[in-house]
Motif scaffolding. Sequence first.
Motif, PDB file in Angstrom:
ATOM      1  N   THR A   5       0.959  -1.427  -0.052  1.00 18.45           N
ATOM      2  CA  THR A   5       0.042  -0.034   0.000  1.00 18.45           C
ATOM      3  C   THR A   5       0.896   1.252   0.042  1.00 18.45           C
ATOM      4  OG1 THR A   5      -0.081   0.193   2.357  1.00 18.45           O
ATOM      5  CG2 THR A   5      -1.900  -1.155   1.225  1.00 18.45           C
TER       6      THR A   5
ATOM      7  N   SER B  16       2.549   4.218  -1.415  1.00 19.50           N
ATOM      8  CA  SER B  16       2.705   4.911  -2.840  1.00 19.50           C
ATOM      9  C   SER B  16       4.281   5.584  -3.174  1.00 19.50           C
ATOM     10  CB  SER B  16       1.725   5.972  -2.605  1.00 19.50           C
ATOM     11  OG  SER B  16       0.387   5.483  -2.718  1.00 19.50           O
TER      12      SER B  16
ATOM     13  N   VAL C  17       6.269   7.712  -5.450  1.00 20.05           N
ATOM     14  CA  VAL C  17       6.121   8.979  -6.372  1.00 20.05           C
ATOM     15  C   VAL C  17       7.504   9.478  -6.922  1.00 20.05           C
ATOM     16  CG1 VAL C  17       5.094  11.021  -7.065  1.00 20.05           C
ATOM     17  CG2 VAL C  17       3.976   9.558  -5.333  1.00 20.05           C
TER      18      VAL C  17
END
Length: 240
Positions: free
Chosen positions: A88, A90, A92
């Motif tokens: 889970t 993220s 970037v």
Amino acid sequence: MNSSSEQENGNENYGQTPIDFSFVLASSVHDMKNSLGMLLNTLSAMMASSPPKDAEQARFFSVLEYEAARINGELVQLLSLYRMDENTMSVVIDEHHAIDIIDEQIARNDTLLKSRNIDVQVDCDSDLIWYFDNELIGGVLNNLIVNCARYSRKQLLVSATEENGFLCISVADDGQGYPDNMLMGALPQTPVSFSSGNTRLGLLFTRKVLELHKSKKGQGYMTIANNGPLGGGVLKLYLP
């Protein structure tokens, strides 16, 4: 009044209620992290409004600042590792100036560094741009600065440069250097020691973050060595 059969069914159902302990632990870690963040902010404000009166009081503030920052960093790492394990997290990857992330983490630990009388030198081209996750690499760099603040005598050197197609961010100190069991190549596999309190959580977090940075050039990695530019240890992060 409930019958005995109803009570048995109720107890049976209660006993079968599943508990996701990892989720409960992660939620608790998140709450503790937020509370410690508020504590650090309050401590910084208090030290700014009421500076230490003498060297002994300054030392007490320094210890308190360091320990709170260290625990807060470990809680962030634990939460991040949980999210990685649960897929889970993220990630970037974006374009960033290397000098910005360095300046941000130094400013974040300004009170800690000043309380320990540590002078931080920065060596980075202001035009050096790279692609990485700013939050994750910032967390790794913050952890390095906090740890080095403990073992440095007077100086830290944070630098960034391009080496063989990789961005190299290094943190060097003027301390006694890293112990031998940490000098084991690019991916140190050091043992956990709960008796000494050294779980190597920071190294595990750093490795995991670097593994998330990949390109055709390869995968992110780190090296640890002694006899660095300031005479002590030096840890280098390499990002493709």
